[in-house]
Scaffold this motif. Sequence first.
Motif, PDB file in Angstrom:
ATOM      1  N   UNK A 171      95.592  -4.890 166.736  1.00  0.00           N
ATOM      2  CA  UNK A 171      97.017  -5.056 166.451  1.00  0.00           C
ATOM      3  C   UNK A 171      97.439  -6.486 166.718  1.00  0.00           C
ATOM      4  N   UNK A 172      98.735  -6.730 166.655  1.00  0.00           N
ATOM      5  CA  UNK A 172      99.248  -8.075 166.917  1.00  0.00           C
ATOM      6  C   UNK A 172     100.694  -8.010 167.364  1.00  0.00           C
ATOM      7  N   UNK A 173     101.079  -8.986 168.185  1.00  0.00           N
ATOM      8  CA  UNK A 173     102.486  -9.158 168.549  1.00  0.00           C
ATOM      9  C   UNK A 173     103.147  -9.855 167.372  1.00  0.00           C
ATOM     10  N   UNK A 174     104.167  -9.228 166.797  1.00  0.00           N
ATOM     11  CA  UNK A 174     104.791  -9.788 165.591  1.00  0.00           C
ATOM     12  C   UNK A 174     106.293  -9.985 165.778  1.00  0.00           C
ATOM     13  N   UNK A 175     106.826 -10.886 164.977  1.00  0.00           N
ATOM     14  CA  UNK A 175     108.269 -11.109 164.945  1.00  0.00           C
ATOM     15  C   UNK A 175     108.704 -11.231 163.493  1.00  0.00           C
ATOM     16  N   UNK A 176     109.968 -10.952 163.261  1.00  0.00           N
ATOM     17  CA  UNK A 176     110.545 -11.152 161.938  1.00  0.00           C
ATOM     18  C   UNK A 176     110.956 -12.622 161.803  1.00  0.00           C
ATOM     19  N   UNK A 177     111.142 -13.108 160.587  1.00  0.00           N
ATOM     20  CA  UNK A 177     111.583 -14.499 160.428  1.00  0.00           C
ATOM     21  C   UNK A 177     112.877 -14.787 161.186  1.00  0.00           C
ATOM     22  N   UNK A 178     113.743 -13.773 161.345  1.00  0.00           N
ATOM     23  CA  UNK A 178     115.018 -13.994 162.023  1.00  0.00           C
ATOM     24  C   UNK A 178     115.058 -13.521 163.463  1.00  0.00           C
TER      25      UNK A 178
END
Length: 309
Positions: A81-88
């Motif tokens: 998996x991965x730690x993700x963020x949205x562009x905003x």
Amino acid sequence: MRKPLVAAFFALVIAGAGVAPAVAAPAATPGHAPASAPAAQTSGTPSSAARSSAAHAPAVKAPAVQAVTYAGTVALSNCSGSVIRMPGSADSDPALVLSNGHCLETGFPDPGEVIVGQASTRSFTLLNSAGTGVATLRANKVAYSTMTDTDITIYQLTRTYAQIRSSYGISALTLSDAHPAAGTAIKVVSGYWKRTYSCNVDGFVYRLKEGGWTWKDSVRYTSACNTIGGTSGSPVIDNATGKVVAVNNTGNEDGGRCTVNNPCEVDASGNVTVRQGINYAEETYQIVPCFGAGNQLDLNATGCVLPKP
């Protein structure tokens, strides 16, 4: 889905492999295998005019390539998996972890099932750029999980992006908000196996069917991404932008037709194609519109097309 990790590891030992590869879930997971359809070939010789034009064409500068490392990826008990963020997303927002729906700790979501806001204390090993585990992150809930139309689980963590970066110097991977393009050079980065696969987007599948599950507009890899059990949930990263464009989830292992571990491609006319040894991923751009301020899920937001409960 990928075969169980124990089976994958055993197969590697028999083969004499030094490092086990990547993709899987504890129970049988939807198919996953390498090898892609041969590229179309054209015959003929360029005309002299074309050769002359090419010879005098100005050099085109290749786009800068982002360094793709293990930083921000995570290892789950049975998947990647991965730690993700949205562009905003803001640094103060609770961080999110992306993996597959079939990696959910409570079992595979049924066809048509969507899970939202389910309590979770699942832990994740956070990796640095060298693939070394530097911390244990923990979830407080499953923000969203389904195996309908797509194959994703998104966990909300107890820490913010700022806290993770301050403590470990690691930033989240950003989800692209654009549909990936055929031919794009990509890397599939497995936190479970600490192994990276490099290939290209071979094309897109109208419907990918595996057992009782059907996924829409799936990514097909070229054959170099021969992922295995344990790589399920790995981020698929665009080499040029460094952004996540898909999540690795399955492949056709034995040449079976539309069965578990042997997904088949179904086109808009209902024609079925089986590609033994080819692997697939699910696009992630459609996740972006569904998360608003504070990284809160809003399935009614404009542009959000994820299935609803």
